[in-house]
Design a protein around this motif. Structure first.
Motif, mmCIF file in Angstrom:
data_model
loop_
_atom_site.group_PDB
_atom_site.id
_atom_site.type_symbol
_atom_site.label_atom_id
_atom_site.label_comp_id
_atom_site.label_asym_id
_atom_site.label_seq_id
_atom_site.Cartn_x
_atom_site.Cartn_y
_atom_site.Cartn_z
ATOM 1 N N UNK A 7 0.856 -1.182 0.000
ATOM 2 C CA UNK A 7 0.000 0.000 0.000
ATOM 3 C C UNK A 7 0.897 1.239 0.000
ATOM 4 N N UNK A 8 1.664 1.391 -1.080
ATOM 5 C CA UNK A 8 2.658 2.463 -1.149
ATOM 6 C C UNK A 8 3.002 2.743 -2.605
ATOM 7 N N UNK A 9 3.045 4.021 -2.975
ATOM 8 C CA UNK A 9 3.465 4.404 -4.324
ATOM 9 C C UNK A 9 4.970 4.608 -4.298
ATOM 10 N N UNK A 10 5.666 3.962 -5.209
ATOM 11 C CA UNK A 10 7.120 4.044 -5.242
ATOM 12 C C UNK A 10 7.639 5.277 -5.957
ATOM 13 N N UNK A 11 7.098 5.562 -7.140
ATOM 14 C CA UNK A 11 7.576 6.702 -7.917
ATOM 15 C C UNK A 11 6.522 7.123 -8.932
ATOM 16 N N UNK A 12 6.656 8.335 -9.422
ATOM 17 C CA UNK A 12 5.787 8.879 -10.460
ATOM 18 C C UNK A 12 6.669 9.197 -11.667
ATOM 19 N N UNK A 27 15.189 20.175 -10.657
ATOM 20 C CA UNK A 27 16.120 20.330 -9.533
ATOM 21 C C UNK A 27 16.153 21.778 -9.060
ATOM 22 N N UNK A 28 16.081 22.723 -9.972
ATOM 23 C CA UNK A 28 16.068 24.133 -9.595
ATOM 24 C C UNK A 28 14.841 24.477 -8.759
ATOM 25 N N UNK A 29 13.649 24.132 -9.217
ATOM 26 C CA UNK A 29 12.456 24.512 -8.446
ATOM 27 C C UNK A 29 12.370 23.771 -7.119
ATOM 28 N N UNK A 30 12.974 22.578 -7.047
ATOM 29 C CA UNK A 30 12.946 21.821 -5.800
ATOM 30 C C UNK A 30 14.122 22.144 -4.874
ATOM 31 N N UNK A 31 15.016 23.023 -5.348
ATOM 32 C CA UNK A 31 16.165 23.397 -4.526
ATOM 33 C C UNK A 31 17.162 22.269 -4.350
ATOM 34 N N UNK A 48 13.159 11.910 -3.556
ATOM 35 C CA UNK A 48 12.315 12.807 -2.775
ATOM 36 C C UNK A 48 12.108 12.200 -1.390
ATOM 37 N N UNK A 49 11.572 12.988 -0.470
ATOM 38 C CA UNK A 49 11.080 12.435 0.782
ATOM 39 C C UNK A 49 9.748 11.787 0.450
ATOM 40 N N UNK A 50 9.657 10.485 0.566
ATOM 41 C CA UNK A 50 8.426 9.790 0.177
ATOM 42 C C UNK A 50 8.507 9.343 -1.271
ATOM 43 N N UNK A 74 4.120 19.051 -1.854
ATOM 44 C CA UNK A 74 3.666 19.614 -0.588
ATOM 45 C C UNK A 74 4.404 20.912 -0.257
ATOM 46 N N UNK A 75 3.727 21.774 0.489
ATOM 47 C CA UNK A 75 4.357 22.958 1.076
ATOM 48 C C UNK A 75 3.710 23.209 2.432
ATOM 49 N N UNK A 76 4.451 23.859 3.292
ATOM 50 C CA UNK A 76 3.907 24.285 4.581
ATOM 51 C C UNK A 76 3.391 25.713 4.517
ATOM 52 N N UNK A 77 3.685 26.419 3.406
ATOM 53 C CA UNK A 77 3.285 27.818 3.269
ATOM 54 C C UNK A 77 2.942 28.091 1.806
#
Length: 117
Positions: A7-12, A27-31, A48-50, A74-77
């Protein structure tokens, strides 16, 4: 019988026209530092994380780009993320919707989303 499917997605997989340009843009937009090699001449793995991302130039065609988001970053802000992407001249196709998410296009026209979690 035990189910062997996790029950887990490995990659997109994301279809891209130019693997090196796509690698640099993502890579640029993800830092992230663009490290590692293009595999088999058409794949670039972004750890990635996840769930991970694999950029793939072999599966690309204009009719196969994502017309709607199939996942979101995802973002926190959300406000900060929106202004960050705007300052990077990313093609933003929506404003922040419901104070929660916005959509944008990558250079190949894939529609992606950033969502506050």
């Amino acid at each position: 019988m035990d189910n062997p499917i996790l029950n887990k997605i490995g990659t997109v997989f994301i279809p891209v026209s130019n693997i090196e340009k796509a690698r640099d843009w993502y890579c640029d937009i993800l830092g992230l530092k663009a490290s590692g090699e293009v595999q088999f001449g058409h794949l670039y793995v972004i750890t990635m994380d996840g769930t991970g991302i694999v950029l793939d130039s072999k599966i690309y065609s204009e009719d196969k780009v994502f017309k709607t988001p199939v996942f979101h970053f995802n973002t926190n802000n959300i406000e900060k993320a929106y202004h960050y992407m705007k300052n990077k001249d990313v093609n933003l196709i929506t404003e922040i919707e419901y104070n929660h998410y916005f959509n944008f296009k990558d250079p190949d026209g894939n529609i992606l989303m950033i969502c506050e979690c």
